[in-house]
Write an enzyme that holds these catalytic residues in place. Sequence first.
Site, PDB file in Angstrom:
ATOM      1  CG  HIS A   1      -1.623  -1.005   1.528  1.00 30.54           C
ATOM      2  ND1 HIS A   1      -1.818  -2.269   2.386  1.00 30.54           N
ATOM      3  CD2 HIS A   1      -2.857  -1.322   0.075  1.00 30.54           C
ATOM      4  CE1 HIS A   1      -2.852  -2.510   2.426  1.00 30.54           C
ATOM      5  NE2 HIS A   1      -3.593  -2.588   1.290  1.00 30.54           N
TER       6      HIS A   1
ATOM      7  CE  LYS B   1      -2.519 -10.257  -3.136  1.00 27.53           C
ATOM      8  NZ  LYS B   1      -3.912  -9.951  -1.412  1.00 27.53           N
TER       9      LYS B   1
ATOM     10  CD  GLN C   1      -9.144  -4.914  -6.243  1.00 30.35           C
ATOM     11  OE1 GLN C   1     -10.418  -5.002  -5.412  1.00 30.35           O
ATOM     12  NE2 GLN C   1      -7.928  -3.854  -5.423  1.00 30.35           N
TER      13      GLN C   1
ATOM     14  N   GLY D   1      -3.310  -2.546  -6.945  1.00 34.58           N
ATOM     15  CA  GLY D   1      -2.078  -3.771  -6.512  1.00 34.58           C
ATOM     16  C   GLY D   1      -2.274  -4.843  -7.070  1.00 34.58           C
TER      17      GLY D   1
HETATM   18  O1  PAF Z   1      -7.956  -3.595  -2.531  1.00 32.60           O
HETATM   19  C1  PAF Z   1      -9.030  -3.769  -1.945  1.00 32.60           C
HETATM   20  O2  PAF Z   1      -8.484  -3.199  -0.389  1.00 32.60           O
HETATM   21  C2  PAF Z   1     -10.343  -3.521  -2.149  1.00 32.60           C
HETATM   22  O3  PAF Z   1     -10.958  -3.958  -2.625  1.00 32.60           O
HETATM   23  C3  PAF Z   1     -10.580  -1.860  -2.259  1.00 32.60           C
HETATM   24  C4  PAF Z   1     -10.348  -1.644  -3.617  1.00 32.60           C
HETATM   25  C5  PAF Z   1     -10.133  -0.954  -1.654  1.00 32.60           C
HETATM   26  C6  PAF Z   1     -12.291  -1.400  -2.407  1.00 32.60           C
HETATM   27  O4  PAF Z   1     -13.299  -1.908  -1.028  1.00 32.60           O
END
Ligand code: PAF
Length: 280
Positions: A37, A149, A153, A147
Amino acid sequence: MKHITAITEMQEFCRSLRREGKTIGFVPTMGFLHDGHLSLMRTARAENDVAVASIFVNPTQFGPNEDLDRYPRDAEGDAMKCAAAGVDVLFLPATAEMYAGAPAVFVTVEKLSEVLEGAIRPGHFRGVATVVTKLFNIVQPNRAYFGQKDYQQCAVIRRMAAGLNMGVDIRALPTMRESDGLAMSSRNVYLDPEQRRKATCLYRALSAAAELVRAGVHEPEKVRQKMRAVLLAEKGVEIDYAEIVDPDTLVPLDRMQDRMVLLVATRVGSTRLIDNLLVL
Ligand code: PAF
């Protein structure tokens, strides 16, 4: 670093930044921050006039039997890490602020959301797409950082942003790994020492498969078998999938091509871990 919890205040603040011609880089997170992060935040800081991060554990992306209640949290530690990474504004909405009443409006990205993670966690990507849309509408960033990873997503969010003309540049940054290859994840904290050792099998499986690809293997099925063999060699590791797919459509391959992505998902004890490797 400024802390904001109200949506209207966040919107007004970001609107005034945009009026001043400032660019906004945005890093949405669910907290319990790790170096992965923080590298997103440092990049957002370097590439934009203002870096905004959010911490919100989003209930709509958790299934009924998933770890919403025990999802790790560290509000104080996270705030310090964000400040050190150069975040200018930290958005920390409460659940009631983000979802007043039972959520009734959702964003769905068809097809890409239905395979791999989506097949195992129905509704997960609908929750992700919905909350990311809400966050984008609140922050109105120029760029947003995720990310790699969470490969699927990233693909879903990219498709969503393009499909709904959001005008946000979606940036996926390389996975940060521990020294033994384990992909950094907030969920790694659930692993006991023995499980933590076994968890390296995800990266070992991906690396062995990538090696096979580089050696010129012609059958995707052999690549899948290799990943499964490495994963199953660790007792107590259960496989959800070990796939080789097209990097854009996520469709499983029946023949090799120039660009491919290897994806694995396992359960180590009760902890779900995912990882992936692009093979170009
Ligand atoms: O990857 C994450 O931490 C979550 O899926 C996100 C993108 C913040 C959405 O809640």
